[in-house]
Design a protein around this motif. Structure first.
Motif, mmCIF file in Angstrom:
data_model
loop_
_atom_site.group_PDB
_atom_site.id
_atom_site.type_symbol
_atom_site.label_atom_id
_atom_site.label_comp_id
_atom_site.label_asym_id
_atom_site.label_seq_id
_atom_site.Cartn_x
_atom_site.Cartn_y
_atom_site.Cartn_z
ATOM 1 N N ASP A 1 0.831 -1.196 0.000
ATOM 2 C CA ASP A 1 0.000 0.000 0.000
ATOM 3 C C ASP A 1 0.868 1.250 0.000
ATOM 4 O OD1 ASP A 1 -2.212 -1.637 0.085
ATOM 5 O OD2 ASP A 1 -2.378 -1.544 2.278
ATOM 6 N N ASP A 2 1.991 1.195 0.732
ATOM 7 C CA ASP A 2 2.905 2.332 0.752
ATOM 8 C C ASP A 2 3.515 2.545 -0.627
ATOM 9 O OD1 ASP A 2 2.367 2.606 3.424
ATOM 10 O OD2 ASP A 2 4.128 1.431 4.046
ATOM 11 N N LEU A 3 3.816 1.467 -1.338
ATOM 12 C CA LEU A 3 4.396 1.587 -2.667
ATOM 13 C C LEU A 3 3.394 2.151 -3.668
ATOM 14 C CD1 LEU A 3 6.457 -1.717 -2.954
ATOM 15 C CD2 LEU A 3 7.306 0.587 -2.529
ATOM 16 N N ALA A 4 2.119 1.846 -3.466
ATOM 17 C CA ALA A 4 1.101 2.338 -4.393
ATOM 18 C C ALA A 4 0.988 3.851 -4.336
ATOM 19 C CB ALA A 4 -0.236 1.695 -4.081
ATOM 20 N N GLU A 5 1.346 4.445 -3.191
ATOM 21 C CA GLU A 5 1.247 5.887 -3.047
ATOM 22 C C GLU A 5 2.483 6.599 -3.599
ATOM 23 O OE1 GLU A 5 0.589 6.433 1.072
ATOM 24 O OE2 GLU A 5 -1.416 5.559 1.032
ATOM 25 N N ASP A 6 3.568 5.886 -3.848
ATOM 26 C CA ASP A 6 4.782 6.510 -4.374
ATOM 27 C C ASP A 6 4.596 6.874 -5.837
ATOM 28 O OD1 ASP A 6 6.000 6.215 -1.950
ATOM 29 O OD2 ASP A 6 6.992 4.327 -2.470
ATOM 30 N N SER A 7 5.383 7.827 -6.256
ATOM 31 C CA SER A 7 5.287 8.250 -7.648
ATOM 32 C C SER A 7 6.044 7.274 -8.550
ATOM 33 C CB SER A 7 5.866 9.657 -7.803
ATOM 34 O OG SER A 7 7.267 9.624 -7.579
ATOM 35 N N LEU A 8 5.768 7.353 -9.825
ATOM 36 C CA LEU A 8 6.388 6.457 -10.788
ATOM 37 C C LEU A 8 7.894 6.696 -10.861
ATOM 38 C CD1 LEU A 8 5.972 4.302 -12.909
ATOM 39 C CD2 LEU A 8 5.524 6.097 -14.580
ATOM 40 N N GLU A 9 8.311 7.933 -10.733
ATOM 41 C CA GLU A 9 9.741 8.249 -10.789
ATOM 42 C C GLU A 9 10.478 7.648 -9.592
ATOM 43 O OE1 GLU A 9 7.334 10.637 -11.191
ATOM 44 O OE2 GLU A 9 7.534 10.734 -13.364
ATOM 45 N N GLU A 10 9.850 7.701 -8.410
ATOM 46 C CA GLU A 10 10.485 7.130 -7.231
ATOM 47 C C GLU A 10 10.621 5.618 -7.362
ATOM 48 O OE1 GLU A 10 8.326 8.246 -3.778
ATOM 49 O OE2 GLU A 10 8.682 10.383 -4.043
ATOM 50 N N LEU A 11 9.607 4.970 -7.921
ATOM 51 C CA LEU A 11 9.668 3.530 -8.109
ATOM 52 C C LEU A 11 10.752 3.137 -9.099
ATOM 53 C CD1 LEU A 11 5.865 2.657 -8.170
ATOM 54 C CD2 LEU A 11 7.491 2.255 -6.323
ATOM 55 N N LYS A 12 10.885 3.897 -10.184
ATOM 56 C CA LYS A 12 11.941 3.609 -11.165
ATOM 57 C C LYS A 12 13.315 3.799 -10.537
ATOM 58 C CE LYS A 12 9.454 4.694 -15.409
ATOM 59 N NZ LYS A 12 9.382 5.602 -16.571
ATOM 60 N N ALA A 13 13.476 4.819 -9.712
ATOM 61 C CA ALA A 13 14.761 5.059 -9.065
ATOM 62 C C ALA A 13 15.096 3.922 -8.103
ATOM 63 C CB ALA A 13 14.729 6.394 -8.325
ATOM 64 N N ARG A 14 14.115 3.442 -7.361
ATOM 65 C CA ARG A 14 14.348 2.325 -6.451
ATOM 66 C C ARG A 14 14.736 1.062 -7.203
ATOM 67 N NH1 ARG A 14 9.277 2.602 -2.288
ATOM 68 N NH2 ARG A 14 9.682 4.692 -1.497
ATOM 69 N N ARG A 15 14.093 0.829 -8.347
ATOM 70 C CA ARG A 15 14.385 -0.366 -9.126
ATOM 71 C C ARG A 15 15.812 -0.317 -9.652
ATOM 72 N NH1 ARG A 15 11.031 -1.282 -14.362
ATOM 73 N NH2 ARG A 15 12.344 0.449 -14.954
ATOM 74 N N ASN A 16 16.238 0.832 -10.127
ATOM 75 C CA ASN A 16 17.594 0.957 -10.656
ATOM 76 C C ASN A 16 18.631 0.829 -9.551
ATOM 77 O OD1 ASN A 16 16.644 1.268 -13.252
ATOM 78 N ND2 ASN A 16 16.617 3.507 -13.137
#
Length: 99
Positions: A14-29
C-alpha cells in the motif's frame, strides 16, 4: 478488543502504491546491479569427490548390534522392532511399511 479479520490490511504494498512512478523507477535501478557476488567458499575445491581418501576420518556415530527382539526387513533392509513386522504366512520378514 474485537478484530475484523475481513477488513483489508495495510501492507508495504500500500505504501508503494502511493509513491510516484519516478520514485519507483529510481528504487528499481538502485536495487539492480550488474555485479555478481561470488562467494569464495562455493568453489569446486570445497566438494568431496567419490573415492577421496578418508583414512584420517573418524565415525561419530555409535553402532549398536541388532538386538534379539529386532529383525531386518527383507525388502528395505532396515532393522525394526518385532512389533513392526507384518503378519504374513511365509517365512519372509517384512515390515509393515513394505507390506
Amino acid at each position: 478488543m474485537a478484530t475484523d479479520y475481513d477488513a483489508p490490511r495495510r501492507t508495504n504494498d500500500d505504501d508503494l502504491a502511493e509513491d510516484s512512478l519516478e520514485e519507483l523507477k529510481a528504487r528499481r535501478n538502485e536495487a539492480q546491479s550488474g555485479d555478481v557476488d561470488v562467494d569464495e567458499g562455493d568453489t569446486a575445491e570445497s566438494f568431496e569427490l567419490p573415492g577421496a581418501d578418508l583414512s584420517g576420518e573418524e565415525l561419530s556415530v555409535r553402532v549398536v548390534p541388532k538386538q534379539d527382539d529386532e529383525f531386518t526387513c527383507t525388502s528395505c533392509f532396515l532393522v525394526y522392532h518385532r512389533n513392526r513386522r507384518a503378519e504374513q504366512n511365509g517365512t519372509e520378514l517384512i515390515c509393515v511399511d513394505c507390506a
